[in-house]
Structures are given as C-alpha cells and as structure tokens.
Design an enzyme around this catalytic site. Structure first.
Site, mmCIF file in Angstrom:
data_model
loop_
_atom_site.group_PDB
_atom_site.id
_atom_site.type_symbol
_atom_site.label_atom_id
_atom_site.label_comp_id
_atom_site.label_asym_id
_atom_site.label_seq_id
_atom_site.Cartn_x
_atom_site.Cartn_y
_atom_site.Cartn_z
ATOM 1 N N HIS A 1 41.287 41.903 30.507
ATOM 2 C CA HIS A 1 41.523 40.908 31.564
ATOM 3 C C HIS A 1 42.742 41.323 32.380
ATOM 4 C CE1 HIS A 1 43.672 37.113 32.831
ATOM 5 N NE2 HIS A 1 42.524 36.971 33.462
ATOM 6 N N ASN A 2 42.638 41.232 33.708
ATOM 7 C CA ASN A 2 43.750 41.625 34.590
ATOM 8 C C ASN A 2 44.364 42.949 34.132
ATOM 9 O OD1 ASN A 2 43.268 39.335 36.046
ATOM 10 N ND2 ASN A 2 45.132 38.274 35.458
ATOM 11 N N GLU B 1 39.040 44.899 34.624
ATOM 12 C CA GLU B 1 38.997 43.957 35.739
ATOM 13 C C GLU B 1 39.830 44.470 36.907
ATOM 14 O OE1 GLU B 1 39.503 39.175 36.618
ATOM 15 O OE2 GLU B 1 40.485 40.049 34.867
ATOM 16 N N ASP C 1 41.290 42.913 40.461
ATOM 17 C CA ASP C 1 41.506 41.801 41.391
ATOM 18 C C ASP C 1 41.817 42.393 42.767
ATOM 19 O OD1 ASP C 1 41.151 40.208 39.264
ATOM 20 O OD2 ASP C 1 43.150 39.341 39.210
ATOM 21 N N HIS D 1 47.747 40.474 41.458
ATOM 22 C CA HIS D 1 47.438 39.121 40.979
ATOM 23 C C HIS D 1 47.826 38.159 42.089
ATOM 24 C CE1 HIS D 1 47.578 36.015 37.499
ATOM 25 N NE2 HIS D 1 46.385 36.102 38.037
ATOM 26 N N GLU E 1 37.044 40.954 40.852
ATOM 27 C CA GLU E 1 37.369 39.631 41.369
ATOM 28 C C GLU E 1 37.761 39.863 42.828
ATOM 29 O OE1 GLU E 1 40.867 36.461 40.743
ATOM 30 O OE2 GLU E 1 39.793 36.931 38.885
#
Length: 1185
Positions: free
Chosen positions: A327-328, A357, A359, A374, A408
C-alpha cells in the site's frame, strides 16, 4: 525422510567469486576512488573487499538486498569522479563495468556500495551470481550449525598485521560475559589477554566447537541424551539413536509405508558426520557432544525445507491465491510527511511483493510530467517515469510471476494520462499485458488466467471507461483542455466495455445502488467514510489511452455480494478499507469467502493511519481476500507476519489458498468454532527449553509463543517466566509445554516465537506457518524485526504435532493404535482398584459353558465376540434420547430482550401518536381562532366564540391573525361567508397534509420497529440454537462416556469370571484376548451408533431451527403487511375525518348562527339540509364554485 536426506543443499560459490576480482570502489560523498579486490568467502557467508593497505571490509550476504549493473547501477555525480572514469568521453565503456551492491537492515535504511571493474561485463556476472547467493532459500533459513560456522569464518578472516586472530575479536563477538569468554579460551589452552592473538592454525573447527561447548554448555541436551543412551555408558548406540529419531524427531502422522522410519544402517551416516571421536564413530556410538552438533545440523531443521521451494500448483485461476501486496509503495515514512522514493518500488518487489500501488497526480508546467505522491499531504513527489523504470528493472528478479500495478489515478489531464500510458508501453515493452489471453476472454463466468499463464507479465489495475470512443488528446496539441471530462462517444460509435452487451444498463444499476446507499448516510458518516478511504475515493475518469491497458484487473465500486454473484465477472475487483472489509466480514463472512472464490478483492489500511502502521492481515486471509495490502516501510507485527508467510513457496509472492476456500460447492465460515469439513484439525505442543546468545548484555529474558489463525482456534498467546538469572548466553526454562489444542485449519495458521528482554525490549523472533514445522527437538534461529536472520540468538525447543482428537475419543484412539498396551494398563489399574476396594463382588460368569468347551479343546466360538453381544451393545446405544426440541416462536417472543424491545417500541409509537394528535389539535385551535375573529355573519371585529377558559383562551386569542382572517368593517353576510369558506378550505388542506405526514411517519417507524424486533429475535434465536446444538453434543459425549464405562465394567466382569472358570494360563491369555477384541468391537459399534444418533438428532434439530428461523422471516412479512394495511385504511378514512373535524370546529365557532337562522331559506342541495345551515351554505357555495 528429510532428516536423513535434506531437501536443500547449501549454495555453491563459483570459483571466480572466491578467487576475487580487481575493482575500483568509489563514493560520491567523499569523492574517493580506491582500488580493491572483491571476493566472496568459499562458503558464501560474506562479500568482502581488501584495500591496498590490507584493510578489509565485510558485508554479510544476508544483509544484501540487491545487486545492479549497467545503467541501473549508481552513477557518479561529482565531476572529480566522472573525470577519473572518463565518463564524458563519447566512446566510454563505463556502463559495461559498473556494479552496485545495495545492503541495509530494512527497506528504507539502505547503503549503496559502488564498484567499477577493470574489464567489461565483469560487473554483470558478479551482480547475477552474488544475487543468486542472496536469494538461495538456505541463506536466510540456514541451520544452527551454519550460523555458528559463520562466526568461525569471520574470526579467521579478521586477522591482524601478523596474520593472527586478535583475542579482542572474541570479546567483541561474544560481549555478554567477558569472564566466561576468558574461561572458555583457557579451557581450550588458548591465550586470553586483550592484547593477545591466536594463530589460525591453532584454532581449527574442533577447537572452536570445544570453545563453544565451554562458553555455552548444554545441560538440557545432556538430559535428553541420558534418557536414550545405554545405562551407565557415556555414549548412545546407533540403535538408541534410531529409536530417538523415530520416536521424537519423526512426525507421528506420517504413513510408515510412504515415509518409512529410519534404520540403524542409515543412522550410521549421521554418527560419522557429527561424532567428534573417530573411534566412537567406527563403533557406531554417539557422545553427548556429538548429540549437540547433531541437533544443530541441517537434518534437524525446524522448517520443512520443501515448503521453502516452489511447491504449490501455479496453474489455478489468479483469484485462488493470496498475493503479496503493498500500500502506498512509494512512501518511506508516515502518510502525512516524509520522503517518497522510487527505490521503495525496487525494494518491495525484491522482497517478493507482487502488487504495488501508484498514486498518480498531474504534473506542473512547463514539463507537465505526471508525478507520484500522497495527495493533500506534505510528502515529497517522484516522477511517474522514474517509478516505472524502477519497477521494470526489479520486476522479476525475485519471482517470475505476474505483477499487478494498482493505480490510484488523480491525473485529470488527457494529455498526461496519454503520457503515462506511453511510458508503460515503451518501458515495460513485452512485459506489459495489453490484451486478454485468447483462452480467457473477458466474459461473465470465465475464470481468470493462472500465475503460470501470466508468467513474466505486468497487469494494470486502473479505472476502465465504460465506452472507449475515439480521442485525439495525445495527438492533437490544441485539443481538449486539461481537467475537462472525457468526450462521450456518439451513439453507435462506442464499443461496449470488455465486450459485454448491456454494460451501460449494469453501470446504471450500480450508480442507482450507490445513490440509494449514499442517500441513507448522514453527513458525519459520509465524512468518516472519506477519511477512512483517504484519497482513493477521489479518483478521476480514465481516458482511452490508460483505459486500453486494463484487462483482467478492472476495479469497480462494490455494491453487494448478491449483485457480484449475479454478474459473475471474475475480472472485476473491488477495494475495501480495513474497516469496510471488517464490517462485511462480521456481517456476511460466508458470502465474503464465496465472493473471493469467484473474483478478487483488495484490502488497504484506513486513511487515519497517519503513522503508516498496519492492521493484522490474518483476519482477511481467513476470508480468502487475495490482496491484503500493507505499508512495507513499517516493520510492525502485521508486516512481520506478512513477510514470514510469503517467504515460502519459493518467495513467489503467490500462496495457493486451501481447497476448501476455492471450491464453489463448499461453504467456509471463518468464524467457525467446530470441525471444518475435509480438514483435519491439529494439536500443537511447544516446549521452550533453553536459549543461546540471546543478547549482547547480561539480562533476564522471557519467551512469548503466539498463534495466528482462525478466530475459533484455541488460546492464542503464552509466555514463559523470566529466566532465573541475568544469563543471556544459555538460559534454561523448566516449564510445562504450551499446548494449542485444536487448530481448525493448520494451512491458515502461523506460530510466532519471540524473545524479549526484561522491560519488554525485543531481541528476536520467528514466525513460521504451522504446516511448515517439523516435530521434534530443534534449534530455532531468530530473525530481526525486518525478517533478517540473526547470527547469534537461537532457542532450543521441542515441537509435537498430531491430529486433534476430542477428549471423548482419546481412550478409543489409544486402544485402536495399541490395544495390547492399552488393556494391559487397564488390567493393572483394575488390579490396583480391586486391592484398594477389598476385591470385586463375585458374580457368576455368564459364559461358563463356552469357556469350558474352549479349555477342553473344543473349537466352538465364545459369545464374547458374537454378533449377539455386539447387537446388545448396539441396542444399548440405540436407546435414543427424547426428541430434540428447539425454542418455539412464542418462547422467543417472550424472551426478556424481545419483550423489553417491544415495550420501548410501544412507548415510541404512543409518543409519536401523542405528538401527531397535539399537532392536529393545534391546527384546529388556530383555525377556530381565525374563524372566531370573523364573528357571526354581518358582524366585524372580534368573534364571540371562546374555546376554553383561563390561560388556554388567552393563548388562543393571542395567536397572530392572518391578513385575510378578519372581516372588513361593514362587510355583509355574503363577504363573511366567502371568508369562512376560504378558511375552511385552508384548514382542511393543512389537516390533510398533517394527517398524511403523521401516518407515513407512523408507518416508517413501525417498519423500523419490525426490522429491529426481527433482527433481535434472529440474534437471540441463533444464540439459543447454538446453545441447543452445544448441549446436544455435550449430552451425546456424556452418554458415550457412560456407555464406555458400562462396557468397561462388563469387560472386567468377564475377565474376573474367566479366571474362576479355568486356571490354564494359555487358555486365560487366549480368552482374555478374545474378550478384549470383543470389547473393542463393541466400543466401536457403540461409538458409531452414538455418532449416528447424534448426527440424526442434530439434523432434526437443525431442521426445526431452520423452520423456526423461517417462521420469524414469515412473521416479519406479516407484520409489514399489517402495518401497510393499517396505513392504507387510515389514509382512506383521512378525508372524512378531516371534514368531520372542520365541521365540528365550525359548529363550535358559530353556535348562535345555527340557532338564530334555521328558518332562513336554504340554498343547498337536499342531501345537505340536515347539516348546520352555515356549514351547509358554505358547502353549497363551494359545490357551485
């Protein structure tokens, strides 16, 4: 058997690595370039380099995280170093000579060691072969003897200028107790002064082992040795060692034919290998010291080594695997502030992660390069292109199986999205999967391809457009402005998403479901959801270029499990925050598991975890969730478990789920506390015996043992007491075993053993899946918080695993496994009992005649084992208990919780009715006041009507007038009548509206009450039913125990009677055997019958329970129907009720008019003549109008 034939062999070091190669080591910070000779020691423990000054630097192979060459290696930035390597010359071959070794204790704190070779392509060979040593399964999972050997190798490599081992190095290597180190050196006749040195030739491996035995004696192993060796002799024969191996080191669950026990001739090889005395080895004898080194060897690994290799079937659909997920990924610290780094993508992929991931956000002018960060935080940015290059370089270094890039996407610029898609296509090249495989089209009901089918491929997870119409954003520079919505496809020109017909309708259904769902949430709940989701809920639309890259991983908003099952699209994936997933899991666990059998789900941390902490992944693995994404930069307990579990199956990043979690014909409830069909539960017992070199300080220590598994598994955590003294070199714990009695699904469970210092300071731990553990005595080598092996610390433990057997069946299992031993023990107990009780009461032996015939040599069978006796046992067991009953609907409705809820609901309804009546009365009072102000026809000013005395009348009179309420002075009767009619109409309308609102409110409240009452009844019914099933099982177990006691008493009586009939010992033994065999058959028959009875009763009880639950559901429908019927009836009579109330109001306001003018000519129709004249007249005028 792995004990005799280890599955894995140590890694082999190529000759050129140990011989060494000349390199130039450079450092950008110091701008220094130094010639070195780079080597790997012959055993593959260390990478080290020697400077011209003979100074040596070491790098433990286990600390190396990556090796790079060519354009992926580090490049000098300082001009001074660039000049040294002639990098600015056009024909420079620098890229063919580079080598970078990356090391560090975790994924964030990294060190880059940069080398340049004198020859071309040397760096490439070194990078590949050193990384092969690093990735070998035994590098991080070596035996205890290997880690101890690493210490010896390092001591012999760290020599002083005279070529000797400085004694101070011993003190640095074993710092916990200097006096004990000095004593151990003296015991080996070696110098012990701080400034002394030891000749390497005087310190061979046998002397080193003697030194360790003196420094860290093992009395606990001596106790094991004495329990198996020949009495009064200081050695163990190969027969004794064979017995020890077969009894203690072998898994008792193994089939003896498929996995034959060890034989003495095979064990001789182990004695030859580990016995330090050659004479003892020739005689087939093992000394206590040889026993120590045997238990430290690779043959006694705590791990089942074959589990470290790729052993799962990799041809199942993708959704049948747990997938190592991040995640991230780009973050190196917290979620709100800190550095972002493309290096994290490399490190995460190198660790075996298969889902990362990205973003993505819009880049700023003038370059307009998409960035990764982020959003709405203070974290730094990295370029999207840089991250893609890092992924391409490290994608398949650790595992060849597919990678999923979870986008994302917040880039609302068509031009920049096109740039992102172009980077993916050009940098990934053939690795990128842009079209679905021919065998696996994107159609409902078609499963996903397998990891093997997708080997070496990169899959994109990004929002996919419903229609892919023609766009020109990437070609026409004067096209669409950034931030605008994507062009809608003209009718008939668009292609349907994923080749499905009717997708537009499906999307509309999804939107309607979402709108309906969001419409039921208040503002606070919506804000909470947004904070939990973070920026994931703010993704923008995918334009054609990015949308075209998406195939098997198409994200969509989750609607419901029923909706997903109806669509049956395996390529659709939904993402859930940990809170949303937990909510779904707690409310619909079976449906969640079924969902994951068909398609994939991704779980990610809630948005409020600003410190990048993690949730425990076990609960979502229990539900079959494939991508349980964690923050890899935080090495907390959840991340430690994730890394430990995915270390197995060849570190492929894919773990095949249990068959029970894949088969559509089976239902699996992760909250089950009972036996799971086709899964054999395991009982695990672990004894923590001792520790070795646990800390560099003299401290007291303790051990925690913890189980991760299903919620229904037994007690999860145990802890030893603190060690008796501040001895961290060889503490011993003399405690009882820690038993995990019933591990429901061993394939899903893991064991954690952690060593803590007094004050709860972490020293080391190990997490191992239950199905990868070996039974027996083992040395458990500990790992750091980041799952890196620690050289010194270890625990000595005893593990015992066996199939779980309920207590009621334990005696029968023992009897069936070894009947002679079991009944001999029972006979001994019976004799002792007889002696204690003064003898058993004498009873005539009922089978004297057959026994006598047997003694006389007759061959007629006895009745002990006859079908009649067994039939009698069956008849005894067939005495069924009363028909099982369940709580009836009436009993459930009388339960305290339901009655209390009903009373509360009745009170709420009464209050609601009171409020409605009060509002109705207020409207009538206000209408009456306005009518009263008109006065009788022909009279203006204040009315002559008083509605009540005292305060009430004053309050009513003080109500504000409406402008149209009063009659103008001198206004005639007709004018007053018109105003009366107007007020009457308005009052009727207000009363109608009030009545409708009141009745609708009552209906909704009743529906809510019905739902709450039914929910409460269902909850209580399930609790009652669970208790009924438990009571039924307990009753059955008690009945079984009673039957076994009765049969045991009968067996003892038969044996007692038999001894009185004959004194022939041979005949007695034969008859005793027959009685015992008959007893076993009877017990088996009884237990079988009792089990059948239990199953039959349980089935009947479950049918009744299901019928009761169905009655509750029917009752819900009936209540809803009654509430609706009442609502419709009241609505039907509302108009009449309103008219009657208004008429009553008019009668009250104009009583004099009704009395004084009855003789006046009536202008109303005949049917209204009996009404109040004024009202009748108003009604007539209204009807004319």
């Amino acid at each position: 058997m792995s004990l005799l034939n280890p599955v894995l062999l140590p890694p082999k070091v190529k000759a050129y690595l140990s011989q060494g190669e000349r390199f130039i080591k450079w450092d950008d910070e110091t701008t220094v370039a130094s010639p070195v000779i780079l080597r790997v020691d012959p055993k593959g423990y260390y990478l080290y380099w020697t400077y011209q000054s003979k100074e040596m630097e070491f790098l433990d192979i286990t600390s190396i995280r990556d090796t790079r060459f060519g354009k992926f290696a580090k490049m000098p930035k300082s001009q001074k170093l660039r000049d040294v390597f002639n990098m600015d010359f056009p024909d420079n071959s620098f890229l063919l000579k580079t080598l970078t070794v990356v090391s560090g204790p975790d994924m964030v704190d990294l060190t880059f060691h940069n080398f340049v070779s004198y020859k071309e392509n040397v760096g490439k060979a070194w990078a590949e072969d050193v990384l092969a040593l690093v990735k070998h399964p035994l590098t991080a999972n070596a035996s205890r003897s290997t880690f101890l050997d690493k210490i010896l190798v390092k001591l012999k490599m760290q020599l002083n200028s005279e070529g000797k081992i400085p004694v101070k190095n011993f003190f640095q290597m074993f710092p916990a107790d200097r006096k004990r180190v000095e004593a151990a050196l003296s015991a080996c006749h070696l110098p012990k002064g701080k400034n002394d040195a030891i000749n390497p030739e005087d310190f061979p491996e046998p002397v080193y082992k003697s030194f360790l035995m003196s420094l860290c004696p093992r009395p606990e192993i001596d106790e094991i040795f004495t329990s198996y060796h020949a009495k009064a002799k200081p050695y163990m024969t190969k027969e004794h060692l064979t017995k020890f191996i077969n009894q203690k080191q072998r898994d008792s669950r193994l089939n003896s034919l498929l996995f034959p026990p060890a034989r003495p001739d095979q064990v001789q090889g182990l004695i030859d290998k580990y016995e330090p005395s050659g004479i003892n080895a020739q005689r087939g004898q093992l000394s206590p010291e040889g026993m120590v080194w045997f238990l430290c060897g690779p043959e006694n690994s705590v791990l089942a080594q074959d589990k470290l290799l790729l052993h799962h079937d990799m041809t199942q659909p993708l959704n049948h695997y747990f997938i190592n997920s991040s995640h991230n990924t780009y973050l190196t610290a917290g979620q709100f502030s800190g550095l972002s780094s493309a290096e994290m993508y490399r490190q995460v992929l190198l660790s075996g992660c298969r889902c990362v991931e990205l973003d993505c956000w819009k880049g700023k002018p003038p370059d307009e390069e998409p960035i990764i960060t982020h959003g709405f935080t203070m974290t730094t940015d990295i370029f999207f292109k840089e991250a893609i290059e890092a992924i391409a370089e490290s994608a398949f270094k650790t595992s060849p199986y597919p990678i999923i890039l979870s986008f994302e996407n917040h880039v609302d610029s068509p031009r920049q999205q096109a740039k992102m898609a172009e980077y993916c296509r050009t940098i990934f090249g053939d690795m990128l999967l842009t079209e679905p495989l021919e065998k696996f089209p994107l159609k409902p009901g078609v499963p996903l391809p397998s990891p093997e089918d997708l080997r070496g491929k990169i899959l994109i997870k990004n929002k996919k457009n419903q229609f892919s119409g023609p766009t020109s954003s990437s070609k026409d520079t004067g096209g669409e402005a950034e931030g605008s919505s994507p062009p809608s496809a003209p009718a008939g020109e668009g292609t349907v998403w994923a080749g499905e017909e009717g997708t537009e309708l499906e999307e509309e259904e999804v939107e309607e479901e979402e709108e309906e769902e969001s419409g039921n949430l208040d503002e606070e709940e919506i804000k909470k959801m947004q904070s939990d989701e973070g920026t994931a809920g703010l993704e923008v639309t995918a334009y054609e270029e990015m949308s075209s890259l998406v195939n098997y991983i198409q994200p969509t908003k989750f609607v419901s499990f029923e909706f997903s099952a109806q669509k049956n699209r395996s390529y659709v994936i939904s993402s859930f925050t940990e809170l949303k997933a937990y909510d779904l899991l707690s409310k619909a666990s079976v449906q969640f598991v079924d969902y994951n059998k068909r398609q994939m789900s991704r779980i990610y941390p809630k948005g409020t975890r600003m410190d990048s902490s993690n949730y425990m992944p076990q609960m979502f693995w229990n539900a079959g969730c494939q991508m349980v994404a964690l923050n890899f930069q935080t090495m907390d307990l959840p991340m430690q478990q994730n890394m430990a579990v995915f270390e197995f199956n060849g570190q492929s990043g894919y773990l095949l789920k249990h068959e029970f979690m894949r088969r559509p014909d089976k239902q699996f409830n992760p909250f089950s506390v009972d036996r799971i069909d086709v899964v054999v539960a395991t009982t695990l017992s672990i004894t923590v015996i001792s520790g070795q070199f646990l800390s560099e300080r003299s401290v007291r220590t303790y051990v925690e043992v913890e189980l991760f598994g299903l919620p229904g598994d037994p007690k999860r955590r145990y802890r030893t007491k603190l060690s008796p003294s501040t001895n961290s070199i060889n503490p011993v714990w003399k405690e009882e075993p820690f038993v995990f009695e019933k591990i429901l699904m061993p394939e899903l469970a893991s064991l954690r053993v952690a060593v803590m210092e007094e004050g709860n300071k972490f020293l080391g731990h190990r997490i191992i899946p239950i199905n990868a553990l070996n039974s027996g005595y083992h040395h458990l080598c500990l790992h750091s918080e980041s799952n890196m092996p620690l050289t010194m610390p270890a625990l000595f433990i005893f593990l015992e695993m066996k199939d779980y057997i309920p207590g009621a069946w334990a005696d029968l299992t023992v009897a069936l496994a070894n009947p002679i031993k079991f009944f001999s023990a029972h006979d001994t107990k019976s004799v002792k009992l007889k002696e204690a009780m003064g003898g058993l009461p004498e009873k005539p032996f009922p089978l004297a005649s057959p026994v006598a015939s047997q003694v006389n040599g007759a061959l007629a069978p006895t009745s002990n084992g006859s079908p009649a006796a067994r039939a009698g046992a069956r008849e005894e067991a067939m005495k069924e208990a009363a028909e099982p009953r369940t709580a009836s609907l009436e009993e459930l409705r009388e339960l305290k919780g339901v009655v209390k809820l009903q009373r509360r609901h009745e009170k709420e309804l009464r209050e609601l009715e009171r409020r409605g009546a009060r509002r109705w009365e207020e409207l009538l009072q206000r209408g009456a006041a306005q009518l009263a102000e008109l006065g009788p026809p022909g009279v203006g000013g204040v009315g002559a009507c008083k509605l009540g005395p005292g305060k009430g009348s004053r309050k009513k009179r003080s109500l504000p007038r409406e402008e149209s309420a009063g009659a103008a002075p001198g206004e005639g009767p007709e004018g007053v009548d018109g105003r009366v009619r107007e007020l009457k109409d308005r009052l009727e309308l207000e009363l109608l509206r009030q009545g409708e609102e009141q009745y609708e409110c009552v209906l909704k409240r009743k529906e809510q009450h019905v739902a709450e009452q039914i929910s409460k009844m269902m909850e209580l019914a399930r609790e009652k039913q669970a208790a009924e099933l438990k009571a039924l099982k307990e009753t059955s177990e008690n009945d079984t125990k009673e039957m076994k006691k009765k049969l045991e008493t009968k067996r003892l009586e038969r044996i007692q009677g038999m001894t009185k009939v004959t004194t022939d010992k041979m005949a007695q033994e034969r008859l005793k055997r027959e009685i015992n065999n008959s007893h076993i058959q009877e017990v088996v028959q009884v237990i079988k019958q009792m089990t059948e009875n239990l199953e039959r009763h349980q089935e009947k009880l479950e049918e009744k329970q299901a019928a009761c639950l169905e009655q509750i559901r029917e009752m819900e429908k009936q209540f809803q129907k009654e509430a609706l019927a009442e609502y419709e009836a009241r609505m039907k009579g509302l108009e009449a009720e309103v008219k009657e109330s208004v008429r009553a109001c008019l009668r009250t306001c104009f009583p004099s008019e009704a009395k004084d003018k009855p003789e006046r000519a009536c202008e109303c129709p005949p049917e209204l003549c009996e009404q109040d004249p004024l009202i009748a007249k108003a009604d007539a005028q209204e009807s004319r109008l």
